[in-house]
Design a protein around this motif. Structure first.
Motif, PDB file in Angstrom:
ATOM      1  N   MET A   1       0.402  -0.953   0.203  1.00 21.26           N
ATOM      2  CA  MET A   1      -0.079  -0.012  -0.303  1.00 21.26           C
ATOM      3  C   MET A   1       0.523   1.373  -0.118  1.00 21.26           C
ATOM      4  SD  MET A   1      -2.388   1.749   3.151  1.00 21.26           S
ATOM      5  CE  MET A   1      -2.486   3.583   3.063  1.00 21.26           C
ATOM      6  N   ILE A   2       0.749   2.316  -0.844  1.00 19.02           N
ATOM      7  CA  ILE A   2       1.278   3.903  -0.753  1.00 19.02           C
ATOM      8  C   ILE A   2       0.025   4.776  -0.736  1.00 19.02           C
ATOM      9  CG2 ILE A   2       3.102   3.000  -2.376  1.00 19.02           C
ATOM     10  CD1 ILE A   2       1.528   4.729  -4.888  1.00 19.02           C
ATOM     11  N   VAL A   3      -0.198   5.587  -0.314  1.00 20.23           N
ATOM     12  CA  VAL A   3      -0.379   7.100   0.454  1.00 20.23           C
ATOM     13  C   VAL A   3      -0.350   8.013  -1.057  1.00 20.23           C
ATOM     14  CG1 VAL A   3      -1.220   8.911   2.051  1.00 20.23           C
ATOM     15  CG2 VAL A   3      -1.320   6.668   2.395  1.00 20.23           C
ATOM     16  N   MET A   4      -1.136   8.892  -1.710  1.00 21.89           N
ATOM     17  CA  MET A   4      -0.539   9.549  -2.452  1.00 21.89           C
ATOM     18  C   MET A   4      -1.609  11.162  -2.209  1.00 21.89           C
ATOM     19  SD  MET A   4      -0.950   7.954  -6.180  1.00 21.89           S
ATOM     20  CE  MET A   4      -0.736   9.250  -7.369  1.00 21.89           C
ATOM     21  N   ARG A  18      -8.102  15.590 -14.019  1.00 24.25           N
ATOM     22  CA  ARG A  18      -7.940  14.263 -14.543  1.00 24.25           C
ATOM     23  C   ARG A  18      -6.253  14.208 -14.832  1.00 24.25           C
ATOM     24  NH1 ARG A  18     -10.064  17.126 -19.621  1.00 24.25           N
ATOM     25  NH2 ARG A  18     -11.936  16.617 -19.434  1.00 24.25           N
ATOM     26  N   HIS A  19      -6.049  14.620 -14.362  1.00 22.70           N
ATOM     27  CA  HIS A  19      -4.373  14.644 -14.319  1.00 22.70           C
ATOM     28  C   HIS A  19      -4.681  14.083 -13.571  1.00 22.70           C
ATOM     29  CE1 HIS A  19      -0.134  15.570 -15.962  1.00 22.70           C
ATOM     30  NE2 HIS A  19      -0.496  15.653 -14.336  1.00 22.70           N
ATOM     31  N   VAL A  20      -4.918  14.431 -12.599  1.00 22.36           N
ATOM     32  CA  VAL A  20      -4.344  13.569 -11.243  1.00 22.36           C
ATOM     33  C   VAL A  20      -4.783  11.812 -11.422  1.00 22.36           C
ATOM     34  CG1 VAL A  20      -5.067  13.046  -8.963  1.00 22.36           C
ATOM     35  CG2 VAL A  20      -4.830  15.521  -9.456  1.00 22.36           C
ATOM     36  N   ALA A  21      -5.791  11.671 -12.168  1.00 27.10           N
ATOM     37  CA  ALA A  21      -6.434  10.714 -11.843  1.00 27.10           C
ATOM     38  C   ALA A  21      -5.326   9.287 -13.245  1.00 27.10           C
ATOM     39  CB  ALA A  21      -7.366  10.568 -13.063  1.00 27.10           C
ATOM     40  N   LYS A  25      -3.748   6.765 -11.907  1.00 27.57           N
ATOM     41  CA  LYS A  25      -3.907   5.209 -12.390  1.00 27.57           C
ATOM     42  C   LYS A  25      -2.412   4.126 -12.807  1.00 27.57           C
ATOM     43  CE  LYS A  25      -7.186   6.301 -16.351  1.00 27.57           C
ATOM     44  NZ  LYS A  25      -7.106   6.327 -17.673  1.00 27.57           N
ATOM     45  N   THR A  26      -1.284   5.664 -13.284  1.00 33.78           N
ATOM     46  CA  THR A  26      -0.215   4.570 -13.494  1.00 33.78           C
ATOM     47  C   THR A  26       0.548   3.793 -12.361  1.00 33.78           C
ATOM     48  OG1 THR A  26       1.272   6.420 -12.449  1.00 33.78           O
ATOM     49  CG2 THR A  26       1.055   6.251 -15.186  1.00 33.78           C
ATOM     50  N   GLN A  27      -0.562   4.156 -10.540  1.00 34.30           N
ATOM     51  CA  GLN A  27       0.605   3.282  -9.715  1.00 34.30           C
ATOM     52  C   GLN A  27      -0.593   2.336  -8.845  1.00 34.30           C
ATOM     53  OE1 GLN A  27       3.257   5.196  -7.869  1.00 34.30           O
ATOM     54  NE2 GLN A  27       4.245   6.202  -9.215  1.00 34.30           N
ATOM     55  N   MET A  28      -1.453   1.979  -9.769  1.00 37.04           N
ATOM     56  CA  MET A  28      -2.827   1.529  -9.383  1.00 37.04           C
ATOM     57  C   MET A  28      -2.409   0.069  -8.485  1.00 37.04           C
ATOM     58  SD  MET A  28      -5.504   2.996  -8.663  1.00 37.04           S
ATOM     59  CE  MET A  28      -6.155   1.309  -8.146  1.00 37.04           C
ATOM     60  N   ASN A  29      -0.934  -1.050  -9.257  1.00 38.01           N
ATOM     61  CA  ASN A  29      -0.775  -2.115  -8.307  1.00 38.01           C
ATOM     62  C   ASN A  29      -0.144  -1.750  -7.196  1.00 38.01           C
ATOM     63  OD1 ASN A  29       1.569  -0.190  -9.957  1.00 38.01           O
ATOM     64  ND2 ASN A  29       2.974  -2.041 -10.055  1.00 38.01           N
ATOM     65  N   GLN A 216       4.108   9.466  -1.130  1.00 33.95           N
ATOM     66  CA  GLN A 216       4.039  10.072  -2.498  1.00 33.95           C
ATOM     67  C   GLN A 216       2.952  11.780  -1.784  1.00 33.95           C
ATOM     68  OE1 GLN A 216       3.085   8.501  -5.732  1.00 33.95           O
ATOM     69  NE2 GLN A 216       4.487   6.758  -6.003  1.00 33.95           N
ATOM     70  N   VAL A 217       4.417  12.846  -2.161  1.00 35.43           N
ATOM     71  CA  VAL A 217       3.471  14.054  -1.904  1.00 35.43           C
ATOM     72  C   VAL A 217       3.220  15.223  -3.378  1.00 35.43           C
ATOM     73  CG1 VAL A 217       3.546  16.554  -0.515  1.00 35.43           C
ATOM     74  CG2 VAL A 217       4.047  14.210   0.446  1.00 35.43           C
ATOM     75  N   TRP A 218       2.668  15.102  -3.500  1.00 31.17           N
ATOM     76  CA  TRP A 218       2.753  15.655  -5.454  1.00 31.17           C
ATOM     77  C   TRP A 218       2.531  17.396  -4.959  1.00 31.17           C
ATOM     78  CZ3 TRP A 218       3.710  12.844  -9.379  1.00 31.17           C
ATOM     79  CH2 TRP A 218       4.305  11.803  -9.408  1.00 31.17           C
TER      80      TRP A 218
END
Ligand code: ASP
Ligand code: MG
Length: 460
Positions: A1-4, A18-21, A25-29, A216-218
């Motif tokens: 598990m991760i936290v974004m 939309r960009h956040v989505a 998506k690239t990190q769903m695994n 991950q802190v964006w």
């Protein structure tokens, strides 16, 4: 598990959501939980609306409404009944404030909570519309319990157990939780906030309590920078820093992370990665336990060239400044060697709830700094019985965060630069955390000092 975690500017409008989505998506695994701030400057706008209601008796939220409904439109979402309900609740709240002309800290927290409550609902509706199994949550329904210190509430110990109890089953069930940053509730069930920028703390707390592998802190910058880019144009991102360095940086004006955000991760050693949602390719800054930071710098497997480069690394990670500081010089009027003088000085400030930041002492005197804005009349009167007091406003703290094992080198360089540019250093202190050397200059000289130091420490 991760936290974004995505901050306000990363969810500023429909296109950004939309960009956040796309990023998520690239990190769903990695089984993410999302923590979101309010959209753009919504928190500020809610506070302004509160002031307007309080002072002018007016209810005005058209701007906030427009931003959120425009996002719903951009994201091609159907009508959002939950969003409408929140807006009618917000309107009623502002009408109440306008009517009774009172806005207590508790009501203020309730008021600003709408920002995060709105953003998670819109973002999760969008994620659902693109077939992701998202669900919006208010953090107070997921174990975020605090004391009643409205405006900057502190998390209760129980949250360490409550949060994983609520969140881990969601993750197991393949839900993508979209959680409000910043807000919580106290024991009475009233909404509280964790202080401005508090979403960072929400994210680190979830990650630490749930034993996530990473946070991950964006943000909208390429990580933690070597200096404030508004002062130093060629400030560069720092590759890695320790938790201690990151919290010193946050306090002393780097404005990258909430000052208290590092506390939960320090307990568990959970690494934090600060990334730029506007520039995904940039590697960002990694914040971790000191050992990990050291290893990346001194890995045995490094090539000779890399080792040489690292040997030449500046002893400094970043240079920051915090302006609008008051310097207080207190000289004891009692005899030398009197005991209890410092205790009396500090207890006086504590009694008046004044937070003291930097301190330097000698046998009979103590200099300390405070944020501007405190009324010091009473303190001056009380301390006047045992000391003479000199209050100087319009100062700034310049902080050098780095390897204090090389403090002589840092100090020598720093003072030579100050001398060269004709800036008088008025007090110095080396933080007990061993990562921070700070000194006081005139507020008007702060930017120039930071620029000159940056040029010298980071040249070549
Ligand atoms: N929305 C809140 C603020 O602007 C919390 C946050 O963004 O972290 O301070
Ligand atoms: Mg914000």
């Amino acid at each position: 598990m991760i936290v974004m975690k995505f901050g306000g500017s990363s969810v500023a409008d429909g296109a950004r959501i939309r960009h956040v989505a796309e990023i998520v998506k690239t990190q769903m695994n990695l089984k993410p939980s999302l923590v979101l701030s309010a959209m753009g400057d919504t928190t500020d706008h809610l506070l302004e609306a509160g002031d307007l209601a309080l002072n002018k008796g007016k209810v005005e939220i058209a701007g906030v409404e427009k931003l959120h409904f425009a996002a719903i439109k951009t994201l091609k979402l159907p009508a959002q009944s939950e969003v409408k309900i929140l807006f009618s609740e917000l309107t009623r709240l502002l009408s109440g404030i306008a009517l009774i002309r009172e806005l207590t800290p508790r009501t203020k927290d309730y008021l600003v909570s709408f920002g995060e409550r709105l953003s998670v609902r819109i973002a999760s509706a969008y994620l659902k519309s693109i077939k992701m199994n998202a669900k919006a949550f208010d953090a107070f329904d997921l174990g975020f319990l605090t004391n009643s210190n409205y405006g900057h509430a502190e998390l209760a110990k129980e949250s360490w157990d409550l949060i994983p109890e609520k969140i881990l089953p969601l993750i197991k069930g393949n839900v993508l939780p979209v959680i409000t940053g910043f807000i919580a509730k106290d024991e009475k069930g009233c909404i509280t906030t964790l202080g401005r920028g508090g979403s960072d703390l929400t994210a680190t707390m979830i990650a630490a309590a749930c034993k996530a592998q990473e946070i991950q802190v964006w943000k909208d910058v390429d990580g933690i920078l070597t200096a404030d880019p508004r002062i130093v144009k060629n400030a560069k991102p720092v590759e890695s820093v320790s938790y201690e360095e990151a919290s010193e940086l946050a306090y002393y004006g780097a404005q990258v992370l909430h000052p208290r955000a590092m506390l939960p991760c320090m307990k568990t050693g959970t690494p934090v990665l600060v990334k730029n949602s506007y520039n995904i390719e940039a590697p960002g800054t990694r914040i971790g336990p000191p050992a990990e930071v050291k290893n990346t710098h001194q890995a045995k497997s490094d090539s000779g060239a890399l080792r040489a480069k690292k040997r030449n690394q500046p002893p400094v990670r970043a240079i920051t400044s915090r302006r609008n500081i008051t310097l207080v010089d207190i000289v004891s009027t009692r005899m030398l060697g009197q005991y209890g003088f410092l205790a009396e000085v500090f207890s006086t400030f504590a009694r008046h709830s004044i937070s003291v930041d930097m301190v330097a002492t000698s046998e009979v005197s103590v200099s300390l700094t405070l944020d501007a804005g405190y009324d010091l009349g009473e303190v001056k009167k009380e301390l006047g019985k045992i000391a003479s007091i000199d209050i100087k406003t319009g100062k700034a703290i310049v902080s050098i965060i780095g390897n204090v094992k090389r403090s002589s080198e840092i100090l020598a360089k720093a003072f030579r630069i100050c001398q060269l540019i004709g800036v008088q250093v008025q007090m110095i202190s080396q933080g007990a955390s061993k990562v921070n050397i700070s000194f006081i200059v005139n507020d008007t000289e702060a930017a120039e000092t930071v620029k000159a130091l940056h040029l010298d420490f980071f040249a070549a």
